[in-house]
Scaffold this active site. Structure first.
Site, PDB file in Angstrom:
ATOM      1  N   ASP A 493       0.785  -1.226   0.000  1.00  0.00           N
ATOM      2  CA  ASP A 493       0.000   0.000   0.000  1.00  0.00           C
ATOM      3  C   ASP A 493       0.817   1.276   0.000  1.00  0.00           C
ATOM      4  O   ASP A 493       0.294   2.351  -0.285  1.00  0.00           O
ATOM      5  CB  ASP A 493      -0.812   0.058   1.305  1.00  0.00           C
TER       6      ASP A 493
HETATM    7  C1  GLC Z   1      -1.858  -3.793   5.282  1.00  0.00           C
HETATM    8  C2  GLC Z   1      -3.067  -3.748   4.390  1.00  0.00           C
HETATM    9  C3  GLC Z   1      -2.887  -4.661   3.194  1.00  0.00           C
HETATM   10  C4  GLC Z   1      -1.581  -4.415   2.502  1.00  0.00           C
HETATM   11  C5  GLC Z   1      -0.425  -4.473   3.478  1.00  0.00           C
HETATM   12  C6  GLC Z   1       0.896  -4.087   2.844  1.00  0.00           C
HETATM   13  O1  GLC Z   1      -1.785  -5.016   5.912  1.00  0.00           O
HETATM   14  O2  GLC Z   1      -4.216  -4.128   5.082  1.00  0.00           O
HETATM   15  O3  GLC Z   1      -3.942  -4.490   2.289  1.00  0.00           O
HETATM   16  O4  GLC Z   1      -1.429  -5.361   1.485  1.00  0.00           O
HETATM   17  O5  GLC Z   1      -0.669  -3.584   4.544  1.00  0.00           O
HETATM   18  O6  GLC Z   1       0.965  -2.748   2.521  1.00  0.00           O
END
Ligand code: GLC
Length: 803
Positions: A493
Site C-alpha cells: 500500500d
Molecule cells: C496492510 C493492508 C494490506 C496491505 C499491506 C501491505 O496489511 O491491510 O492491504 O497489502 O498492509 O501494505
C-alpha cells in the site's frame, strides 16, 4: 520474560500478569454484534459496523491503565467508607494477589483473587444473539465472612464513532439514559435522542440493584474530579440514581451481594445489548437472566468451535506448529475473515478502512474448509464491489454497503485504482471451487459496483465473467515495459509512485491468477478459453523474464520514468521480498533464477524474527515514493519484517523443494516462539502480528498490529497446503508435502467433499519431497492424487515419501 502459557486442554492462552507491554485482546461475537475485549476487561463493542453503530467508548490512545469501555468494581465496607478495587486490575490498579486472563475461542475469562475474594468473569456473546454477557462469580476464599458489593460499569459511545470524537456540542445534547424497573431488576436503557424509538442500548443483570447511575459526572463525582480509579459515588452507600438527560452516559448498577460465608459464592449475570425497542429484546433479556441458559449458550459456543476445528487436525513433530494449526491459527483466520482490517487494537474502526477487497479475498482463502457457506456468501458480497472495467473498489462499509477508493483519495495526483485488488478475487474464487467442487457458483449472477444516479447497479454478470473482467483489466492496463500498471499501489500500500509506474508484483499475481483460470477452464472443458489465457500467460512471462532480472535477483517496480526499483543499482530499497517469491509462485521464474532469487532473499532479508520486506530502508521522506518513506528504516513496509509476505516465501521454497527452509521460515515466525521474550516482542504470542521491527531499527523484534493481518490466512495455507502439502484440487486432494528432511512424517485428519480422510505420511528415507507411494484404504494408487470418493465416508490414506 514470559507472561503466560498455552493451556492445550482448555484451548486457551493463559496470561498471568496484567502488566503486558501493550494491551492483549481477544474477540467476542461476530460483526453482527461483538468486538474485542482486552485482558483487563475493557471492551469495544459494536453492532454491524464499528463506525456507524458503536456501543462502548474505547479510546485506543489512552494509557493502558485507563478505563476503556467496561469494567467491574468490588467494594467491601470499611470503618469510614468502602474499600474499592477492580478484579480486572484496571482502572483501580490495586495489585491483585492472583490474576489470570484466559484467551479462549470466542470468549475471555478473567480470574483474580484479592482480599479473600475470588472473582471469575466469563465474557462472551451467545451465538446468534445481540448481547454481551459477563457471567460473574464472586467467592469468599477466606476464613471469615465478607460483605461485598459488585458494581459493573459501561461507558457508551455515540453510535457514530467519528462524531464522538469530532463533535462536542450537538452530540452530548442528544445522549440520554432511562431506568426501567423490570420486576425486581433494573434495566438501564441508553440512546441518542434520534434513535429513541428505533434503536436502543440496554444494560441489566439478574440480581436486584439497590441503586444505579447513568451520568458519568455523577458516577465519578465532584464534577469529574473524582476519577475512574476512585469514583466518588462508590464511597456512598448508594449510587445517585440519576437518569442522564444529556452528556457522557454510563451504566452502573450497584449489586449488594450481602455477606458471603467462607466458601460461599454469588453469581451475577450482566447483559449489555442493543435492540429496536425493549419489547423486542424481552425474550433475550429474560433468557439470559437464567444461569442455565447462559451455561447452555456457552456450551453452544464451545460446540461451534469443536465442530469448526474438526475440519482439519494435524499431528507433526513440532508441538508449537500443532498448537497453531489446530487452534490459534484457524481461530485467527476466522477473526480476520470476520473483521477484515476494520476493528482491532490497531485499527480503530473509525471508517477509514471498512472491509478491504484485497485483504478479505485473501482472508477467506483459509476458511473454506471450515465455513464453506459463509465464505461463499462473503465472496459474493466482495465481488459486488468489483467494477465493470474489471478493477475493484478498495474497500467498503458493511452497514451502508458504500465502496471507496481508500487511501488513494489522499493523493490528488496519483491514480485512484489499486493495481492488484481485483486479481485476488480470481485466487479466492478458484480456491473456493477446489475446496467445495461447487461449480454452479460460477454461474451465479452478481452486479458490478458501477451505479446509475438513482443508485441502481448498471450491470450484472456471472461470477466467471467477473474473473474474466479482472484478468482483462490487468492485461489491458500495462505500461512501457508491457508490465501491469501499479495504479495507486499494489499489495504494498505504501509505494505510491506517479502514474505510469509498473509493478512486478502485479505481473506475477496476474500470472498466478492466469494459472488458476487455465486450470479451471480445462476442468470445465473450455479449451478455447484455456488456450487464450495460456497465451496471455506466456506473453507476460516472456516480458517478466526479459526485463525484470537484475543479475542476482528480480526487480520490484519500474517507476513512471522506467527506472527500476529493487535493483542493485539502488542505494535504498535494493532488494524486495515479494519480488523474489512471486516469480516462483507464478511459475514465471526458471528453476535456476527462482533458486537464485530465493537465496538472495535469504541472504539479504532474513533475520531471526522473520524476513524483511525490503532492504535497506529509505532514510528520509520522499514524496515521490509516498507512504513507505514516512516510516523510519526498519519499520513496517520500510524494511520492517512485514509478516504477511513471509508465508509466500514458505510457499515459494516448497515449490522449489527446499523443505528445510520452508519450515525454518515457518518456525521462526510462529508467534509461540516469542513466548519467552515478551519484553522484546510485546504482543500476544499466540496470534500473528502484521509487523515486527527489522534489524535497522533500534527496537528490532518488537511486534505491532496483531490479529488482523493476512499473515494468518497465508501461514495457515503455507503450512497445511505447501509444507504438509495437503492441497484441494478439482479432481481430489493432492498430497505433496515439502518437509524438513529430519521429520519422520506426520498425520492429518481432514474433511473434504463430504468425506473424512485420515492421512499418514511416512518419511523413511528422510527426504524433503516426492511421493513414492500412496495407498487409499489399502489400495496403491498411481500418483499423489486422492480422487473424489463415492460414496462419501471415512477413508485412510497412507503415503510414503522417497526418492
Ligand atoms: C496492510 C493492508 C494490506 C496491505 C499491506 C501491505 O496489511 O491491510 O492491504 O497489502 O498492509 O501494505
Amino acid at each position: 520474560m514470559r507472561l503466560g502459557d498455552v493451556d492445550r486442554e482448555r484451548r486457551e492462552y493463559v496470561l498471568r500478569d496484567p502488566r503486558t507491554p501493550v494491551k492483549w485482546i481477544n474477540y467476542i461475537g461476530t460483526r453482527e454484534f461483538g468486538g474485542f475485549v482486552d485482558h483487563t476487561g475493557g471492551a469495544l463493542i459494536c453492532r454491524d459496523d464499528p463506525t456507524y453503530n458503536r456501543i462502548t467508548r474505547y479510546i485506543l490512545q489512552l494509557p493502558a491503565s485507563d478505563f476503556k469501555g467496561e469494567t467491574l468494581y468490588l467494594r467491601i465496607p470499611t470503618l469510614g467508607g468502602f474499600h474499592c478495587f477492580s478484579p480486572f486490575f484496571v482502572p483501580t490498579l490495586e495489585p491483585l494477589e492472583f490474576f489470570e486472563c484466559r484467551f479462549g475461542l470466542g470468549y475471555m475469562r478473567i480470574i483474580s483473587e484479592h482480599l479473600g475474594l475470588r472473582t471469575e468473569v466469563m465474557i462472551f456473546v451467545p451465538r446468534g444473539e445481540t448481547c454481551e454477557l459477563r457471567d460473574v462469580s464472586v467467592t469468599n476464599i477466606s476464613a471469615s465472612e465478607i460483605k461485598v458489593d459488585l458494581v459493573p460499569l459501561v461507558e457508551y459511545s455515540h453510535p457514530d464513532a467519528m462524531q464522538q470524537f469530532t463533535n462536542a456540542d450537538w452530540l452530548p445534547q442528544t445522549m440520554q439514559s432511562r431506568a426501567i424497573h423490570d420486576s425486581e431488576y433494573t434495566l438501564l436503557v441508553q440512546y441518542p435522542f434520534m434513535t429513541r424509538e428505533t434503536r436502543i442500548n440496554y444494560f441489566t443483570s439478574n440480581h436486584p440493584a439497590s441503586s444505579f447511575e447513568t451520568d458519568r459526572k455523577l458516577f465519578l463525582g465532584d464534577n469529574e474530579y473524582g476519577g475512574y480509579r476512585t469514583p466518588l459515588s462508590l464511597q456512598q452507600p448508594a449510587l445517585p440514581n440519576s437518569q442522564a438527560n444529556r452528556g457522557d452516559n454510563v451504566a452502573a448498577l450497584l449489586h449488594e451481594l450481602g455477606t458471603l460465608k467462607p466458601g460461599e459464592s454469588r453469581r451475577v449475570i450482566l447483559q449489555l445489548g442493543q435492540c429496536e425497542h425493549i419489547e423486542t429484546a424481552r425474550a433475550q433479556i429474560d433468557r439470559f437472566r437464567k444461569p442455565e441458559n447462559v451455561d447452555r449458550a456457552l456450551e453452544e459456543l464451545h460446540d461451534f468451535w469443536d465442530e469448526y476445528l474438526s475440519a482439519i487436525k494435524v499431528t507433526t513433530p513440532d508441538e508449537a506448529m500443532n498448537t497453531m494449526l489446530n487452534l490459534f491459527n484457524p481461530y485467527q483466520c476466522y477473526v480476520t475473515k470476520t473483521w477484515s482490517r476494520y476493528l482491532s487494537y490497531y485499527q480503530p474502526g473509525l471508517g477509514a478502512r471498512g472491509i478491504g477487497y484485497r485483504d478479505s479475498m485473501q482472508d477467506v482463502m483459509s476458511v473454506f474448509a471450515f465455513m464453506p457457506g459463509e465464505s461463499k456468501e462473503f465472496i459474493r458480497t466482495l465481488l459486488s464491489f468489483q467494477k465493470r472495467d474489471g478493477s475493484a473498489m478498495h474497500q467498503f462499509n458493511p452497514l451502508t454497503m458504500i465502496g471507496s477508493e481508500g487511501d488513494s483519495l489522499e493523493m490528488e495526483d496519483r491514480p485512484h485504482t489499486y493495481g492488484d485488488d481485483h486479481l485476488w478475487g480470481v485466487l479466492a474464487g478458484t480456491s473456493y471451487l477446489k475446496e467445495t467442487g461447487d461449480l454452479s457458483f460460477l454461474e451465479e449472477v452478481i452486479p458490478f459496483y458501477d451505479q446509475s444516479r438513482s443508485e441502481e447497479r448498471l450491470e450484472s454478470v456471472s461470477i466467471i465473467e467477473h474473473f474474466r473482467r479482472a484478468l482483462a483489466y490487468t492485461r489491458d492496463n500495462c505500461g512501457t515495459h508491457g508490465l501491469p500498471l501499479l495504479g495507486f499501489a499494489d499489495w504494498n500500500d505504501t509505494v505510491n509512485l506517479p502514474d505510469g509506474a509498473e509493478s512486478l508484483f502485479i505481473a506475477n499475481l496476474y500470472g498466478k491468477a492466469l494459472l488458476e483460470i487455465i486450470e479451471l477452464c480445462e476442468h470445465l472443458g473450455d479449451n478455447a478459453s484455456a488456450d487464450g489465457y495460456r497465451q496471455d500467460y506466456d506473453s507476460m512471462k516472456a516480458r517478466v523474464e526479459a526485463v525484470a532480472w537484475d543479475g542476482s535477483w528480480y526487480l520490484r517496480y519500474f517507476d513512471e520514468q522506467g527506472t527500476p526499483i529493487g535493483s542493485s543499482a539502488n542505494t535504498h530499497g535494493r532488494i524486495w521480498l515479494n519480488a523474489q517469491t512471486w516469480p516462483v509462485i507464478s511459475g514465471f521464474a526458471s528453476p535456476e533464477r527462482g533458486r537464485q532469487a530465493l537465496d538472495a532473499a535469504y541472504e539479504h532479508l532474513n533475520t531471526r524474527y522473520g524476513l524483511k520486506l525490503s532492504t535497506p530502508g529509505y532514510d528520509g521522506y520522499d514524496p515521490r515514493l509516498g507512504g513507505v518513506s514516512t516510516y523510519p528504516p526498519g519499520a513496517k513496509e520500510n524494511g520492517g519484517i512485514f509478516l504477511h509476505p513471509n508465508p509466500w516465501a514458505m510457499i515459494a521454497e516448497a515449490i522449489l523443494g527446499n523443505g528445510e527452509r520452508a519450515y525454518q521460515y515457518y518456525a521462526q515466525i510462529n508467534p509461540l516462539s516469542h513466548n519467552d521474550r515478551i519484553e522484546i516482542y510485546e504482543c500476544e504470542p499466540f496470534v500473528y502480528a502484521q509487523n515486527i521491527l527489522g534489524n535497522e531499527h533500534p527496537q528490532h523484534g518488537l511486534a505491532r498490529n496483531s490479529w488482523l493481518t493476512g499473515t494468518a490466512s497465508w501461514c495457515y495455507l503455507a503450512a497445511t497446503q505447501w509444507i504438509l502439502g495437503i492441497r484441494p484440487g478439482y479432481g481430489g486432494l493432492y498430497i505433496d508435502p515439502c518437509l524438513p528432511p529430519d521429520w519422520e512424517g506426520f498425520k492429518v485428519r481432514r474433511k473434504f467433499r463430504g468425506s473424512s480422510f485420515e492421512i499418514e505420511v511416512h518419511n523413511p528415507e528422510h527426504v524433503s519431497s516426492g511421493v513414492q507411494r500412496l495407498a487409499l484404504d489399502g489400495e496403491i494408487l498411481k500418483d499423489n492424487l486422492v480422487p473424489l470418493i463415492q460414496p462419501e465416508g471415512d477413508h485412510r490414506v497412507e503415503v510414503w515419501l522417497g526418492s
